[in-house]
Write a protein that holds these residues in place. Structure first.
Motif, short mmCIF file in Angstrom:
data_model
loop_
_atom_site.label_atom_id
_atom_site.label_comp_id
_atom_site.label_asym_id
_atom_site.label_seq_id
_atom_site.Cartn_x
_atom_site.Cartn_y
_atom_site.Cartn_z
N ASP A 1 48.11 39.35 35.75
CA ASP A 1 47.43 40.43 35.02
C ASP A 1 46.30 39.89 34.15
OD1 ASP A 1 49.13 42.35 36.04
OD2 ASP A 1 50.42 42.41 34.27
N ARG A 2 46.57 38.81 33.42
CA ARG A 2 45.57 38.28 32.48
C ARG A 2 44.33 37.79 33.22
NH1 ARG A 2 50.48 37.33 29.83
NH2 ARG A 2 51.02 35.39 30.90
N LEU A 3 44.52 37.05 34.30
CA LEU A 3 43.35 36.55 35.04
C LEU A 3 42.58 37.70 35.69
CD1 LEU A 3 41.64 34.21 36.07
CD2 LEU A 3 43.28 33.88 37.95
N ARG A 4 43.31 38.66 36.26
CA ARG A 4 42.63 39.80 36.89
C ARG A 4 41.80 40.58 35.87
NH1 ARG A 4 46.60 42.52 38.16
NH2 ARG A 4 46.44 44.16 36.62
N LEU A 5 42.41 40.88 34.71
CA LEU A 5 41.68 41.67 33.71
C LEU A 5 40.48 40.91 33.16
CD1 LEU A 5 44.56 43.46 31.77
CD2 LEU A 5 43.12 44.36 33.61
N PHE A 6 40.64 39.58 33.02
CA PHE A 6 39.49 38.79 32.55
C PHE A 6 38.34 38.87 33.55
CE2 PHE A 6 36.91 35.03 32.90
CZ PHE A 6 36.30 35.05 31.65
N LEU A 7 38.63 38.64 34.82
CA LEU A 7 37.55 38.62 35.83
C LEU A 7 36.90 39.99 35.97
CD1 LEU A 7 39.19 36.30 38.51
CD2 LEU A 7 37.26 35.74 36.99
N ILE A 8 37.70 41.04 35.88
CA ILE A 8 37.15 42.40 35.94
C ILE A 8 36.17 42.62 34.80
CG2 ILE A 8 37.79 44.81 35.46
CD1 ILE A 8 40.24 44.38 37.30
N GLN A 9 36.56 42.19 33.60
CA GLN A 9 35.69 42.36 32.44
C GLN A 9 34.44 41.50 32.57
OE1 GLN A 9 37.44 42.52 28.46
NE2 GLN A 9 36.17 40.80 27.85
N TYR A 10 34.61 40.25 33.01
CA TYR A 10 33.47 39.35 33.13
C TYR A 10 32.41 39.93 34.06
CZ TYR A 10 30.56 35.38 34.22
OH TYR A 10 29.47 34.57 34.39
N TRP A 11 32.84 40.57 35.14
CA TRP A 11 31.90 41.05 36.15
C TRP A 11 31.45 42.49 35.93
CZ3 TRP A 11 29.26 37.70 38.76
CH2 TRP A 11 29.82 36.44 39.05
N GLY A 12 31.71 43.02 34.75
CA GLY A 12 31.13 44.32 34.41
C GLY A 12 32.04 45.51 34.58
#
Ligand code: HEM
Length: 127
Positions: A47-58
């Motif tokens: 969950d943490r990695l997915r949410l980070f990458l989603i946020q990073y990419w807009g």
């Protein structure tokens, strides 16, 4: 009208869910990496990695809503990350990126970022 985000261009939440799930499928069976991750909360790590990458990419900012400022280098301090750990991480991430079957330009942008980020997370010199 706002230009389409990279998040939308690659397929939104579904794509990032697939990417990160596939990545952790590799981590689970990796004798070097598996011990670094929480024994009984790999779903939480996913969950943490997915949410980070989603946020990073807009995409949506759920990562920071839940975890605050990313401060990723500091958050990785508890783990010894040398070139071997970095390369193992990148191997599983490469399998995951390729599995998305993105157009070449999008795949390259995503992969280049992950390579750069993984190199910047190394915190232990090689022996
Ligand atoms: C967390 C290892 C690179 C993003 C973690 C955790 C480990 C780890 C063991 C704790 C799992 C958990 O959340 O409970 C590694 C290793 C890397 C690496 C060995 C090799 C270079 C990266 C890169 C990124 C990243 C390149 C970003 C592109 C994250 C995020 C978290 C995390 C967002 C959760 C932080 C939090 O909110 O606590 N990583 N990581 N990691 N990693 Fe990495």
């Amino acid at each position: 009208e706002e230009p389409q985000s990279f998040y939308d261009a690659v397929g939104g939440e579904v794509a990032f869910r697939h990417l990160v799930h596939r990545f952790y499928e590799g981590v689970v069976s990796d004798p070097l990496l598996r011990p670094l991750y929480p024994e009984d909360d790999l779903a939480g790590a996913e969950d943490r990695l997915r949410l980070f990458l989603i946020q990073y990419w807009g995409g949506p900012n759920a990562y920071s809503a839940q975890r605050g400022h990313p401060r990723l280098r500091i958050r990785h301090n508890p783990f010894v990350i040398g070139s071997a750990e970095r390369d193992a991480w990148l191997k599983h991430m490469h399998d995951a990126v390729v599995s998305l079957e993105l157009p070449d330009d999008l795949e390259k942008r995503l992969w280049d970022y992950l390579v750069y980020a993984a190199h910047s997370m190394v915190n232990a010199p090689d022996a």
